[in-house]
Enzyme design. Structure first.
Site, PDB file in Angstrom:
ATOM      1  N   LYS A  90       0.861  -1.188   0.000  1.00  0.00           N
ATOM      2  CA  LYS A  90       0.000   0.000   0.000  1.00  0.00           C
ATOM      3  C   LYS A  90       0.889   1.227   0.000  1.00  0.00           C
ATOM      4  O   LYS A  90       1.810   1.348   0.815  1.00  0.00           O
ATOM      5  CB  LYS A  90      -0.885  -0.005   1.259  1.00  0.00           C
ATOM      6  CG  LYS A  90      -1.797   1.198   1.381  1.00  0.00           C
ATOM      7  CD  LYS A  90      -3.144   0.939   0.739  1.00  0.00           C
ATOM      8  CE  LYS A  90      -3.947   2.200   0.508  1.00  0.00           C
ATOM      9  NZ  LYS A  90      -3.635   2.921  -0.739  1.00  0.00           N
ATOM     10  N   LYS A 126       5.226   1.721  -3.214  1.00  0.00           N
ATOM     11  CA  LYS A 126       5.182   3.082  -3.772  1.00  0.00           C
ATOM     12  C   LYS A 126       5.356   2.965  -5.275  1.00  0.00           C
ATOM     13  O   LYS A 126       5.909   1.974  -5.763  1.00  0.00           O
ATOM     14  CB  LYS A 126       6.320   3.924  -3.178  1.00  0.00           C
ATOM     15  CG  LYS A 126       6.110   5.407  -3.298  1.00  0.00           C
ATOM     16  CD  LYS A 126       5.148   5.951  -2.258  1.00  0.00           C
ATOM     17  CE  LYS A 126       4.781   7.388  -2.529  1.00  0.00           C
ATOM     18  NZ  LYS A 126       3.981   7.968  -1.431  1.00  0.00           N
ATOM     19  N   GLY A 165      -2.836   8.336  -4.255  1.00  0.00           N
ATOM     20  CA  GLY A 165      -2.193   9.532  -4.802  1.00  0.00           C
ATOM     21  C   GLY A 165      -0.926   9.904  -4.049  1.00  0.00           C
ATOM     22  O   GLY A 165      -0.601   9.337  -3.006  1.00  0.00           O
ATOM     23  N   ASP A 166      -0.208  10.843  -4.580  1.00  0.00           N
ATOM     24  CA  ASP A 166       0.965  11.459  -3.946  1.00  0.00           C
ATOM     25  C   ASP A 166       1.220  12.720  -4.777  1.00  0.00           C
ATOM     26  O   ASP A 166       0.280  13.210  -5.437  1.00  0.00           O
ATOM     27  CB  ASP A 166       2.173  10.497  -3.957  1.00  0.00           C
ATOM     28  CG  ASP A 166       3.336  10.986  -3.092  1.00  0.00           C
ATOM     29  OD1 ASP A 166       3.257  10.849  -1.866  1.00  0.00           O
ATOM     30  OD2 ASP A 166       4.319  11.522  -3.633  1.00  0.00           O
ATOM     31  N   THR A 210      -4.400  13.538   5.477  1.00  0.00           N
ATOM     32  CA  THR A 210      -2.975  13.652   5.796  1.00  0.00           C
ATOM     33  C   THR A 210      -2.706  14.960   6.554  1.00  0.00           C
ATOM     34  O   THR A 210      -2.026  14.975   7.585  1.00  0.00           O
ATOM     35  CB  THR A 210      -2.111  13.572   4.527  1.00  0.00           C
ATOM     36  OG1 THR A 210      -2.528  12.437   3.775  1.00  0.00           O
ATOM     37  CG2 THR A 210      -0.640  13.442   4.859  1.00  0.00           C
ATOM     38  N   SER A 382      -6.879   5.860   3.900  1.00  0.00           N
ATOM     39  CA  SER A 382      -6.980   5.011   2.705  1.00  0.00           C
ATOM     40  C   SER A 382      -7.400   3.601   3.104  1.00  0.00           C
ATOM     41  O   SER A 382      -8.209   2.958   2.428  1.00  0.00           O
ATOM     42  CB  SER A 382      -5.637   4.942   1.984  1.00  0.00           C
ATOM     43  OG  SER A 382      -5.473   6.031   1.109  1.00  0.00           O
TER      44      SER A 382
HETATM   45  P1  NDP Z   1       0.771  17.773  -4.136  1.00  0.00           P
HETATM   46  O1  NDP Z   1       1.203  17.424  -5.509  1.00  0.00           O
HETATM   47  O2  NDP Z   1      -0.665  17.962  -3.866  1.00  0.00           O
HETATM   48  O3  NDP Z   1       1.533  19.101  -3.652  1.00  0.00           O
HETATM   49  C1  NDP Z   1       2.919  19.148  -3.594  1.00  0.00           C
HETATM   50  C2  NDP Z   1       3.333  20.559  -3.190  1.00  0.00           C
HETATM   51  O4  NDP Z   1       4.724  20.558  -2.929  1.00  0.00           O
HETATM   52  C3  NDP Z   1       3.103  21.585  -4.267  1.00  0.00           C
HETATM   53  O5  NDP Z   1       2.839  22.827  -3.690  1.00  0.00           O
HETATM   54  C4  NDP Z   1       4.450  21.592  -5.004  1.00  0.00           C
HETATM   55  O6  NDP Z   1       4.730  22.807  -5.677  1.00  0.00           O
HETATM   56  C5  NDP Z   1       5.409  21.393  -3.871  1.00  0.00           C
HETATM   57  N1  NDP Z   1       6.611  20.697  -4.369  1.00  0.00           N
HETATM   58  C6  NDP Z   1       6.656  19.517  -5.008  1.00  0.00           C
HETATM   59  N2  NDP Z   1       7.913  19.206  -5.367  1.00  0.00           N
HETATM   60  C7  NDP Z   1       8.657  20.232  -4.932  1.00  0.00           C
HETATM   61  C8  NDP Z   1      10.038  20.501  -5.002  1.00  0.00           C
HETATM   62  N3  NDP Z   1      10.909  19.649  -5.599  1.00  0.00           N
HETATM   63  N4  NDP Z   1      10.480  21.649  -4.424  1.00  0.00           N
HETATM   64  C9  NDP Z   1       9.610  22.498  -3.822  1.00  0.00           C
HETATM   65  N5  NDP Z   1       8.288  22.281  -3.746  1.00  0.00           N
HETATM   66  C10 NDP Z   1       7.818  21.182  -4.302  1.00  0.00           C
HETATM   67  O7  NDP Z   1       1.405  16.641  -3.203  1.00  0.00           O
HETATM   68  P2  NDP Z   1       0.953  16.191  -1.742  1.00  0.00           P
HETATM   69  O8  NDP Z   1       0.518  17.370  -0.961  1.00  0.00           O
HETATM   70  O9  NDP Z   1       0.060  15.031  -1.884  1.00  0.00           O
HETATM   71  O10 NDP Z   1       2.326  15.625  -1.157  1.00  0.00           O
HETATM   72  C11 NDP Z   1       3.264  16.473  -0.484  1.00  0.00           C
HETATM   73  C12 NDP Z   1       4.211  15.606   0.342  1.00  0.00           C
HETATM   74  O11 NDP Z   1       3.447  14.875   1.310  1.00  0.00           O
HETATM   75  C13 NDP Z   1       5.022  14.570  -0.423  1.00  0.00           C
HETATM   76  O12 NDP Z   1       6.266  14.383   0.215  1.00  0.00           O
HETATM   77  C14 NDP Z   1       4.190  13.299  -0.246  1.00  0.00           C
HETATM   78  O13 NDP Z   1       4.967  12.130  -0.396  1.00  0.00           O
HETATM   79  C15 NDP Z   1       3.740  13.480   1.186  1.00  0.00           C
HETATM   80  N6  NDP Z   1       2.558  12.706   1.571  1.00  0.00           N
HETATM   81  C16 NDP Z   1       1.367  12.843   0.898  1.00  0.00           C
HETATM   82  C17 NDP Z   1       0.265  12.132   1.308  1.00  0.00           C
HETATM   83  C18 NDP Z   1      -1.073  12.337   0.683  1.00  0.00           C
HETATM   84  O14 NDP Z   1      -2.043  11.769   1.209  1.00  0.00           O
HETATM   85  N7  NDP Z   1      -1.210  13.109  -0.368  1.00  0.00           N
HETATM   86  C19 NDP Z   1       0.349  11.153   2.407  1.00  0.00           C
HETATM   87  C20 NDP Z   1       1.616  11.152   3.097  1.00  0.00           C
HETATM   88  C21 NDP Z   1       2.682  11.878   2.659  1.00  0.00           C
HETATM   89  P3  NDP Z   1       4.547  22.882  -7.283  1.00  0.00           P
HETATM   90  O15 NDP Z   1       3.079  22.823  -7.519  1.00  0.00           O
HETATM   91  O16 NDP Z   1       5.171  24.168  -7.660  1.00  0.00           O
HETATM   92  O17 NDP Z   1       5.282  21.698  -7.828  1.00  0.00           O
END
Ligand code: NDP
Length: 450
Positions: A90, A126, A165-166, A210, A382
C-alpha cells in the site's frame, strides 16, 4: 553503531550506490535501531535486516502516450512492492519529473514503517513516473494515466497492492486510473485504488486526512511536552498541495496563525494570516502559482525560491510544517529556524528534513514530529476507504475523522511509549522507527525465511 547494523548499512551503500535518497532513508532508520537490535542477536542469523532493506519486487515499465500535438512521448513507470509482511502493498503514486528508482525505493521503504504505525493491516509500496502533469491538458493526463494503468494493472489488486495519490496524483488522476483498471479487468474492484472520487467509492475525509492527521499528531506532541497549545501559535507551511492545504485548514481551526505557504517557485508571507479559500481557488481550481496570491492580497510578500534553501524557512515561526517534498529543510534552513525560535517541526512531507537538519533540531531541543508517524493519517484513511469498499458501505465525514483522530493519538502514544522504554526522552524520530520496527520484525520472524 552495532556491528550487524554497520555491516548492513555498508552493504546497502555498495549495492545501491547510485540511489542517494534510498541510502539516506535506510541510514536514518538503522541509526535509531541499535537498542532493539542489541537485544536480538538472533536477527543476524536470519538476515532480518538484509531482508528489510531489499524490496520484495521492483517493477519498471515503459509508458508511451500521444500528446496534443500528435507526438509520441515515452516515460518510465515504477511500482516498488517493498513489503507485504502485514498486509497488501500500500502506498501512493507520484508523477513528478524528479521520480527515479532511488526516490521510489526511499518512499517505499518509509511506507513500510508508516503503515505499521497505523495499526492497520497494510504493507508498504510506492510507485509513479517521471511524467510531469503540470501544464498538460486533461486529454493528455487521461491518455497518460490510461497507458500507465495498462501495465500497472497486471501487478495490483485489492488484496495484492493498492496504490493511491501522492505528488502530482490527485482525484483527477485516480479517476482516470480507476476507469482504465475497470475497463481492462472487467470488474468493479473498488478497493484497488484509494483517494477515489466520492461518487464511485471514495471516502469522505480522505482528501483532508494527511493534513488533518499531521495537526492531530502535533496537538498530541505539544500537549505531552508541557501542555503547549496550538492556539495563537505562528505556523509556516511549505507546499500548497493536498497535505499543506488541509494542514493549514486544521491549524486555523485550532486557532493558529498561519502566515506563510509555498510552491516550488517561491513562498508567500501574509502577516495578517493566510487566506486559505484563495489558496484553494489558486491551487485546487485554477492550478496556478502561489505568487497569484498577491493579485488579491497586494500587501502580502513573495519570495522567490533561488537555492536549495527555501525562503519560507527564513520566516520567524513557532511551528514549521514542511509539506512539499524530500530534503526541503537543509541544515542551513534548520539553523535559521532555530535562531528564530522555532519550537516544533511537523513533517507532512516524506523525509522533508535532511539527516543533519533533524539532528540539529533534536540537539537544540526542538520537537520533531517524524513523517512516518505524523503524516500516516493519509494512508490510515486510505485503509478505512478500503474497508468501506469491502463492506459496500459508507461512513460519514465525522465517523472517518473521528477514527483518524484516534489513530493519530494511538500513533503518538506508541512513539512516546517506545521513547520511554528506551530512554529516548522526546526523540520521537527514534521512537517512531523503533515502534514500527518491533512490530514488523516480529511478523518477519514469525513468517519464516521468505
Ligand atoms: P501535491 O502534488 O498535492 O503538492 C505538492 C506541493 O509541494 C506543491 O505545492 C508543489 O509545488 C510542492 N513541491 C513539489 N515538489 C517540490 C520541489 N521539488 N520543491 C519544492 N516544492 C515542491 O502533493 P501532496 O501534498 O500530496 O504531497 C506532499 C508531500 O506529502 C510529499 O512528500 C508526499 O509524499 C507526502 N505525503 C502525501 C500524502 C497524501 O495523502 N497526499 C500522504 C503522506 C505523505 P509545485 O506545484 O510548484 O510543484
Amino acid at each position: 553503531m552495532n556491528s550487524y547494523l554497520e555491516k548492513v548499512l555498508s552493504e546497502v551503500r555498495v549495492k545501491n550506490n547510485n540511489e542517494p535518497e534510498f541510502i539516506q532513508a535506510v541510514d536514518e532508520v538503522l541509526a535509531t535501531l541499535e537498542p532493539v537490535v542489541n537485544k536480538h542477536p538472533e536477527y543476524e542469523n536470519i538476515a532480518l535486516l538484509e531482508r528489510f532493506v531489499e524490496p520484495e519486487r521492483l517493477i519498471s515499465f515503459r509508458v508511451p502516450y500521444v500528446n496534443d500535438e500528435g507526438k509520441t512521448i515515452v516515460h518510465r513507470g515504477y511500482r516498488v512492492q517493498f513489503s507485504s509482511l502485514i498486509g497488501p502493498y500500500k502506498g501512493g503514486l507520484r508523477f513528478h519529473p524528479s521520480v527515479n528508482q532511488s526516490i521510489m525505493k526511499f518512499l517505499g521503504f518509509e511506507q513500510i514503517f508508516k503503515n505499521a504505525l497505523t495499526g492497520l493491516p497494510i504493507g508498504g509500496g510506492k510507485g509513479g513516473s517521471d511524467f510531469d502533469p503540470k501544464g498538460k491538458s486533461d486529454g493528455e493526463i487521461m491518455r497518460f494515466c490510461q497507458s500507465f494503468m495498462t501495465e500497472l494493472q497486471r501487478h495490483i489488486g485489492q488484496d495484492v497492492d493498492v496504490p493511491a495519490g501522492d505528488i502530482g496524483v490527485g482525484e483527477r488522476e485516480i479517476g482516470y486510473l480507476f476507469g482504465q483498471y475497470k475497463r481492462i479487468r472487467d470488474v468493479y474492484e473498488g478497493g484497488v485504488l484509494t483517494g477515489k472520487g466520492l461518487t464511485y467509492g471514495g471516502s469522505l475525509a480522505r482528501k483532508e486526512a494527511t493534513g488533518f492527521g499531521l495537526i492531530y499528531f502535533m496537538r498530541e506532541m505539544l500537549n505531552a511536552n508541557g501542555g503547549i497549545n496550538l492556539n495563537g501559535k505562528t505556523v509556516t507551511i511549505s507546499g500548497a498541495g493536498n497535505v499543506a492545504i488541509y494542514a493549514c485548514q486544521k491549524a486555523l481551526e485550532y486557532g493558529a496563525n498561519v502566515v506563510a505557504m509555498s510552491d516550488s517557485k517561491g513562498c508567500i508571507y501574509d502577516k495578517y494570516g493566510i487566506d486559505l479559500d484563495l489558496i484553494k481557488q489558486i491551487k485546487e481550481v485554477e492550478r496556478g502559482r502561489i505568487s497569484d496570491y498577491l493579485k488579491v492580497h497586494s500587501d502580502a510578500e513573495y519570495f522567490e525560491a533561488e537555492s536549495e534553501d527555501s525562503p519560507i524557512w527564513n520566516i520567524k515561526t513557532d511551528i514549521a510544517l514542511p509539506c512539499a517534498t524530500q530534503n526541503e529543510v537543509t541544515l542551513n534552513s534548520a539553523k535559521k529556524l532555530v535562531a528564530n525560535g522555532v519550537i516544533a517541526i511537523g513533517e507532512g512531507a516524506n523525509m522533508p528534513c535532511t539527516k543533519e537538519a533533524t539532528e540539529y533540531f533534536l540537539k537544540n531541543s526542538v520537537l520533531v514530529a517524524p513523517a512516518k508517524a505524523a503524516n500516516a493519517g493519509g494512508v490510515a484513511t486510505s485503509a478505512i476507504e478500503m474497508s468501506q469498499n469491502s463492506m459496500r458501505y459508507y461512513l460519514t465525514f465525522d465517523e472517518v475523522d473521528s477514527k483518524l483522530n484516534n489513530i493519530m493519538i494511538n500513533i503518538f502514544l506508541s512513539c512516546k511509549k517506545a521513547c520511554e522504554e528506551y530512554n529516548l526522552g522526546n526523540n520521537y524520530v527514534a521512537g517512531a522507527n523503533i515502534a514500527a520496527f518491533r512490530k514488523l520484525a516480529k511478523a518477519m520472524k514469525a513468517q519464516g525465511i521468505v
